[in-house]
Design a protein around this motif. Structure first.
Motif, short mmCIF file in Angstrom:
data_model
loop_
_atom_site.label_atom_id
_atom_site.label_comp_id
_atom_site.label_asym_id
_atom_site.label_seq_id
_atom_site.Cartn_x
_atom_site.Cartn_y
_atom_site.Cartn_z
N LEU A 110 0.86 -1.19 0.00
CA LEU A 110 0.00 0.00 0.00
C LEU A 110 0.89 1.23 0.00
CD1 LEU A 110 -2.85 -0.80 2.57
CD2 LEU A 110 -2.94 -0.91 0.09
N THR A 111 0.50 2.24 -0.74
CA THR A 111 1.29 3.47 -0.81
C THR A 111 0.95 4.38 0.36
OG1 THR A 111 -0.35 4.66 -2.10
CG2 THR A 111 1.24 3.33 -3.33
N ASN A 112 1.75 5.40 0.54
CA ASN A 112 1.45 6.40 1.57
C ASN A 112 0.09 7.04 1.31
OD1 ASN A 112 3.86 5.94 2.86
ND2 ASN A 112 4.90 7.68 1.92
N ALA A 113 -0.20 7.33 0.04
CA ALA A 113 -1.48 7.95 -0.30
C ALA A 113 -2.65 7.03 0.04
CB ALA A 113 -1.51 8.31 -1.78
N GLN A 114 -2.46 5.72 -0.09
CA GLN A 114 -3.53 4.79 0.27
C GLN A 114 -3.75 4.77 1.78
OE1 GLN A 114 -1.91 1.51 -2.04
NE2 GLN A 114 -3.82 1.45 -3.21
N TRP A 115 -2.68 4.80 2.55
CA TRP A 115 -2.83 4.85 4.01
C TRP A 115 -3.50 6.16 4.44
CZ3 TRP A 115 -2.87 0.69 6.68
CH2 TRP A 115 -2.07 -0.38 6.33
N ILE A 116 -3.12 7.25 3.79
CA ILE A 116 -3.75 8.54 4.08
C ILE A 116 -5.22 8.48 3.69
CG2 ILE A 116 -3.80 10.97 3.41
CD1 ILE A 116 -0.69 10.75 3.20
N SER A 117 -5.54 7.83 2.59
CA SER A 117 -6.93 7.69 2.16
C SER A 117 -7.76 6.92 3.18
CB SER A 117 -7.00 6.99 0.80
OG SER A 117 -6.44 7.80 -0.20
N VAL A 118 -7.18 5.89 3.77
CA VAL A 118 -7.90 5.14 4.81
C VAL A 118 -8.21 6.06 5.98
CG1 VAL A 118 -7.67 3.28 6.52
CG2 VAL A 118 -6.98 2.89 4.14
N GLY A 119 -7.21 6.82 6.43
CA GLY A 119 -7.43 7.77 7.53
C GLY A 119 -8.44 8.84 7.17
N THR A 120 -8.36 9.34 5.94
CA THR A 120 -9.29 10.38 5.48
C THR A 120 -10.71 9.85 5.43
OG1 THR A 120 -7.52 11.39 4.19
CG2 THR A 120 -9.75 12.00 3.61
N PHE A 121 -10.88 8.61 5.00
CA PHE A 121 -12.21 8.01 4.95
C PHE A 121 -12.82 7.96 6.36
CE2 PHE A 121 -15.22 4.52 5.16
CZ PHE A 121 -16.04 4.81 4.09
N PHE A 122 -12.04 7.51 7.33
CA PHE A 122 -12.56 7.43 8.70
C PHE A 122 -12.79 8.82 9.29
CE2 PHE A 122 -10.99 3.03 8.36
CZ PHE A 122 -12.18 2.39 8.67
N ALA A 123 -11.96 9.78 8.91
CA ALA A 123 -12.20 11.16 9.35
C ALA A 123 -13.54 11.65 8.80
CB ALA A 123 -11.06 12.07 8.90
N GLY A 124 -13.81 11.32 7.54
CA GLY A 124 -15.10 11.68 6.94
C GLY A 124 -16.26 11.02 7.66
N LEU A 125 -16.08 9.77 8.05
CA LEU A 125 -17.14 9.09 8.82
C LEU A 125 -17.39 9.78 10.16
CD1 LEU A 125 -16.50 5.25 8.35
CD2 LEU A 125 -18.43 6.59 7.54
N ILE A 126 -16.32 10.20 10.81
CA ILE A 126 -16.47 10.88 12.10
C ILE A 126 -17.19 12.21 11.92
CG2 ILE A 126 -15.17 12.03 13.96
CD1 ILE A 126 -13.09 9.72 13.62
N VAL A 127 -16.80 12.97 10.90
CA VAL A 127 -17.47 14.25 10.63
C VAL A 127 -18.94 14.00 10.32
CG1 VAL A 127 -17.58 16.22 9.05
CG2 VAL A 127 -15.37 15.42 9.88
N TRP A 128 -19.24 12.98 9.53
CA TRP A 128 -20.63 12.65 9.19
C TRP A 128 -21.43 12.33 10.45
CZ3 TRP A 128 -23.08 12.41 4.40
CH2 TRP A 128 -24.35 11.85 4.40
N ALA A 129 -20.86 11.52 11.32
CA ALA A 129 -21.57 11.08 12.51
C ALA A 129 -21.77 12.19 13.53
CB ALA A 129 -20.83 9.91 13.16
N THR A 130 -20.87 13.16 13.54
CA THR A 130 -20.96 14.23 14.54
C THR A 130 -21.53 15.53 13.99
OG1 THR A 130 -18.67 14.89 14.12
CG2 THR A 130 -19.04 13.28 15.88
N ALA A 131 -21.98 15.51 12.76
CA ALA A 131 -22.51 16.73 12.13
C ALA A 131 -23.77 17.20 12.84
CB ALA A 131 -22.79 16.48 10.66
N ARG A 132 -23.88 18.51 13.02
CA ARG A 132 -25.06 19.09 13.67
C ARG A 132 -26.17 19.28 12.65
NH1 ARG A 132 -22.12 24.15 16.00
NH2 ARG A 132 -22.88 24.70 13.96
N PRO A 133 -27.41 19.05 13.07
CA PRO A 133 -28.53 19.24 12.14
C PRO A 133 -28.60 20.68 11.63
CG PRO A 133 -29.24 18.10 14.12
CD PRO A 133 -27.83 18.55 14.35
N VAL A 134 -29.04 20.82 10.40
CA VAL A 134 -29.23 22.13 9.80
C VAL A 134 -30.40 22.80 10.50
CG1 VAL A 134 -29.88 23.36 7.70
CG2 VAL A 134 -28.31 21.44 7.58
N ALA A 135 -30.23 24.06 10.89
CA ALA A 135 -31.31 24.80 11.55
C ALA A 135 -32.46 25.02 10.57
CB ALA A 135 -30.79 26.13 12.07
#
Length: 159
Positions: A110-135
């Motif tokens: 796996l390349t460095n970019a692939q490892w970063i992509s794995v981390g970025t994907f999980f960061a996106g999941l965290i942001v998705w899960a913790t997003a505040r509802p639109v007013a």
């Protein structure tokens, strides 16, 4: 959504510059391959006269598709931050996949970019899960009309 569009233009720039090229094609006459002429500026990075898989253009097309998805999703979003989260997840999947066909450097498992992509994907999941509802509009999401200016009372004794 605009970030994905700008990113797509950046990948077209990579194509013109000769960086981030794909693997050498086994059939050097393949219509979909890209080859840089001898003594052209991109040959400083990509070997001249060799047909490569145009990974940069494939990624640009993927980013344009992500732009369309994000633009459609933006209108229907239920929480602030979810458009950014979706970009992080979709782009990380795209990049992780395309890294298998990159030919511009030696590749391991796996390349460095692939490892970063794995981390970025999980960061996106965290942001998705913790997003505040639109007013809603009742809570002030819609812009309020401007207030009328308040005039100072005139001085009765003076002017």
């Amino acid at each position: 959504p605009s970030l994905a569009l700008g990113h797509a233009f950046g990948r077209v720039g990579c194509t013109l510059h000769g960086c981030c090229y794909g693997v050498v094609l086994p059939n050097q006459r393949a219509w979909y391959g890209i080859a840089y002429p001898e003594n052209s500026p991109p040959c400083a990075l990509a070997p001249a006269g060799t047909r490569f898989l145009p990974v940069q253009l494939i990624e640009a097309a993927g980013l344009l598709a992500i732009f369309v998805v994000l633009s459609l999703f933006f209108r229907r979003r239920k929480a602030d931050g979810r458009v950014a989260a979706l970009y992080l997840m979709l782009y990380s999947i795209t990049r992780f996949t395309l890294e298998f066909w990159r030919g511009d450097m030696g590749r391991g498992t796996l390349t460095n970019a692939q490892w970063i992509s794995v981390g970025t994907f999980f960061a996106g999941l965290i942001v998705w899960a913790t997003a505040r509802p639109v007013a809603s509009s009742a809570e002030g999401r819609e812009p309020k009309p401007a207030a009328k200016p308040v005039r100072a009372p005139r001085d009765q004794a003076g002017s």
